[in-house]
Motif scaffolding. Structure first.
Motif, PDB file in Angstrom:
ATOM      1  N   UNK A  18      -7.663   8.696  -1.330  1.00 60.16           N
ATOM      2  CA  UNK A  18      -8.085   7.295  -1.140  1.00 60.16           C
ATOM      3  C   UNK A  18      -7.059   6.371  -1.768  1.00 60.16           C
ATOM      4  N   UNK A  19      -6.730   5.334  -1.029  1.00 60.87           N
ATOM      5  CA  UNK A  19      -5.829   4.296  -1.513  1.00 60.87           C
ATOM      6  C   UNK A  19      -6.564   2.972  -1.378  1.00 60.87           C
ATOM      7  N   UNK A  20      -6.830   2.316  -2.487  1.00 62.09           N
ATOM      8  CA  UNK A  20      -7.478   1.002  -2.457  1.00 62.09           C
ATOM      9  C   UNK A  20      -6.552  -0.014  -3.094  1.00 62.09           C
ATOM     10  N   UNK A  21      -6.045  -0.912  -2.295  1.00 59.67           N
ATOM     11  CA  UNK A  21      -5.050  -1.878  -2.781  1.00 59.67           C
ATOM     12  C   UNK A  21      -5.533  -3.310  -2.565  1.00 59.67           C
ATOM     13  N   UNK A  49      -6.601   7.775  -5.539  1.00 54.10           N
ATOM     14  CA  UNK A  49      -7.247   9.009  -5.983  1.00 54.10           C
ATOM     15  C   UNK A  49      -6.542  10.158  -5.283  1.00 54.10           C
ATOM     16  N   UNK A  99      -5.221   1.400  -6.546  1.00 53.22           N
ATOM     17  CA  UNK A  99      -5.566   2.671  -7.169  1.00 53.22           C
ATOM     18  C   UNK A  99      -5.500   3.759  -6.109  1.00 53.22           C
ATOM     19  N   UNK A 119       1.650   9.162  -5.869  1.00 52.95           N
ATOM     20  CA  UNK A 119       1.834  10.548  -5.432  1.00 52.95           C
ATOM     21  C   UNK A 119       2.963  11.225  -6.203  1.00 52.95           C
ATOM     22  N   UNK A 120       4.027  10.477  -6.435  1.00 57.10           N
ATOM     23  CA  UNK A 120       5.163  11.046  -7.159  1.00 57.10           C
ATOM     24  C   UNK A 120       4.756  11.380  -8.591  1.00 57.10           C
ATOM     25  N   UNK A 180       0.840  -1.202   0.000  1.00 55.35           N
ATOM     26  CA  UNK A 180       0.000   0.000   0.000  1.00 55.35           C
ATOM     27  C   UNK A 180       0.874   1.250   0.000  1.00 55.35           C
ATOM     28  N   UNK A 181       2.014   1.166   0.678  1.00 56.59           N
ATOM     29  CA  UNK A 181       2.914   2.315   0.742  1.00 56.59           C
ATOM     30  C   UNK A 181       3.578   2.568  -0.607  1.00 56.59           C
ATOM     31  N   UNK A 241      -2.894  12.193  -1.800  1.00 57.11           N
ATOM     32  CA  UNK A 241      -3.837  11.072  -1.880  1.00 57.11           C
ATOM     33  C   UNK A 241      -5.048  11.306  -0.993  1.00 57.11           C
ATOM     34  N   UNK A 285       0.994   4.112  -2.783  1.00 56.23           N
ATOM     35  CA  UNK A 285       0.799   5.516  -2.414  1.00 56.23           C
ATOM     36  C   UNK A 285       1.958   6.386  -2.907  1.00 56.23           C
ATOM     37  N   UNK A 286       3.177   5.913  -2.684  1.00 53.27           N
ATOM     38  CA  UNK A 286       4.357   6.690  -3.088  1.00 53.27           C
ATOM     39  C   UNK A 286       4.402   6.876  -4.592  1.00 53.27           C
TER      40      UNK A 286
END
Lengths: 141, 141, 141, 141
Positions: free
Chosen positions: D83-86, D133, D131, D65-66, D57-58, D81, D61-62
């Motif tokens: 929402x993070x859906x993994x 958002x 994903x 975001x990058x 998940x990290x 971010x 996210x990284x």
């Protein structure tokens, strides 16, 4: 069960009022791919005059469930959705055909994960895309 | 716009065939809470004889959109869903009333996040719960 | 296994570098509730100087997995996450303690669904909240 | 800012302990594609001896975001971010390199949606996919 058999059997069952109103016409249904389309119109609108997000989430749910159920039909199982996560990318004011394509991301013994994309035939752009996680369960006797 | 005004205005608009078939009756609609119900029946079934997950995702989408739009109506905005994530906790074979309650988890300038729970009136158990992320956008002129 | 036993056993296992850096201190762990906290600091930052979203998703994943595993430990099982969906509600620049609370939304034979909320101790406001869906699987022999 | 500039600038900033422990090495970073890798090892384990879902998940996210921040850097913005859906598709016991690829599904004025897939170099199979958002916001002055 062959893919032709599965599609035929599916078509032979009466559609509920909700499924009919949601408007997904299944064109092809196998355990690894489901395609279909929706003629988007005012029949699908929210009170604000755009296609209701539920039309997309419902198509996502239907297409994934049909494909995932086809995949395990030979084992005497069908697949029930446990999570539906759908992103809405562009809104539609109807007068367009939406193309629906579902494909598996994972097919395990206990669970399946399917990705469904919904594209405008007119513009070729994605209207919505969703993932459904499903659990394989025994068919009712 | 007061909550009574908003509910009245909403009710005054004609329902599309899809929204009617989805069956959500809105009982109360304000910018911080929406309640409603669905009389679950065979009209909502999948080909496998249970309530279609799309009935729940659609109720989640409707309830959240109505509440989020009520919250920003005074600013000349309404709210459009960008993501709907719904978990299906128990299946239903109809003959039951589903109670729908939507409440905001976050209400920002640009976005809102709403939680919607759908409970069986008969058993008191959760049938489904979903979150909708919405973006605040200008009302069409 | 009692909740005290489970928490003790958990604490007796060596933490990996990643788990240590993520910083979740588990205060209580049972099969129906897990609580813990994180001392948010620059050690958790993104290159943009706010707490990394992965710190929250990781806390969500850890707390849910610990609780769900505690719930099925007596059956010789543990629980593995299959989906983690986390919403970020407010950003943090550290200097705050984040309180983590995990509770089950559903606990089935095959699957569990947990909700985890992460709150700023300072402001009482929610920083993030996530849901984890987990599958119960046999413990390694 | 060119993609080379963005990657360079990113690399010039000191990594926090959390980001270092998460282990994502960014190989390429542009506004439409981010690639990287993680050397999975016991440093990433849960107490149960598999790679922690938070590592995935990290990374999701990284990477998102990058890429999303690179896409709006020229406008004086970066992306956070919401929402993070993994989804976790296969577990890993380390000794493998995970390949991370992030690409946008949608890039709007206000929001972006990115898809990140994490694949085992050894087996070529997907370990996780997520994903994120994101919301475009002004860079801190």
């Amino acid at each position: 069960m062959s893919s032709t058999d599965f599609t035929s059997e599916l078509r032979s069952r009466p559609e509920s009022a909700f499924v009919a109103a949601a408007g997904l016409i299944v064109d092809e249904a196998t355990g690894t791919r489901v395609t279909g389309h929706i003629e988007l119109s005012a029949d699908h609108f929210t009170p604000w005059g755009v296609v209701h997000g539920g039309v997309y989430t419902t198509a996502v749910e239907s297409a994934a469930s049909i494909g995932a159920s086809a995949a395990v039909a030979d084992r005497g199982q069908f697949a029930v959705g446990v999570h539906n996560g759908t992103d809405f990318l562009r809104s539609s004011t109807g007068g367009d055909r939406a193309l629906v394509v579902a494909e598996p991301l994972q097919q395990g013994r206990v669970q399946q994960l399917w990705l469904v994309t919904i594209t405008s035939e007119q513009t070729g752009k994605t209207l919505a895309r969703g993932q459904v996680r499903l659990q394989n369960v025994p068919l009712p006797a």
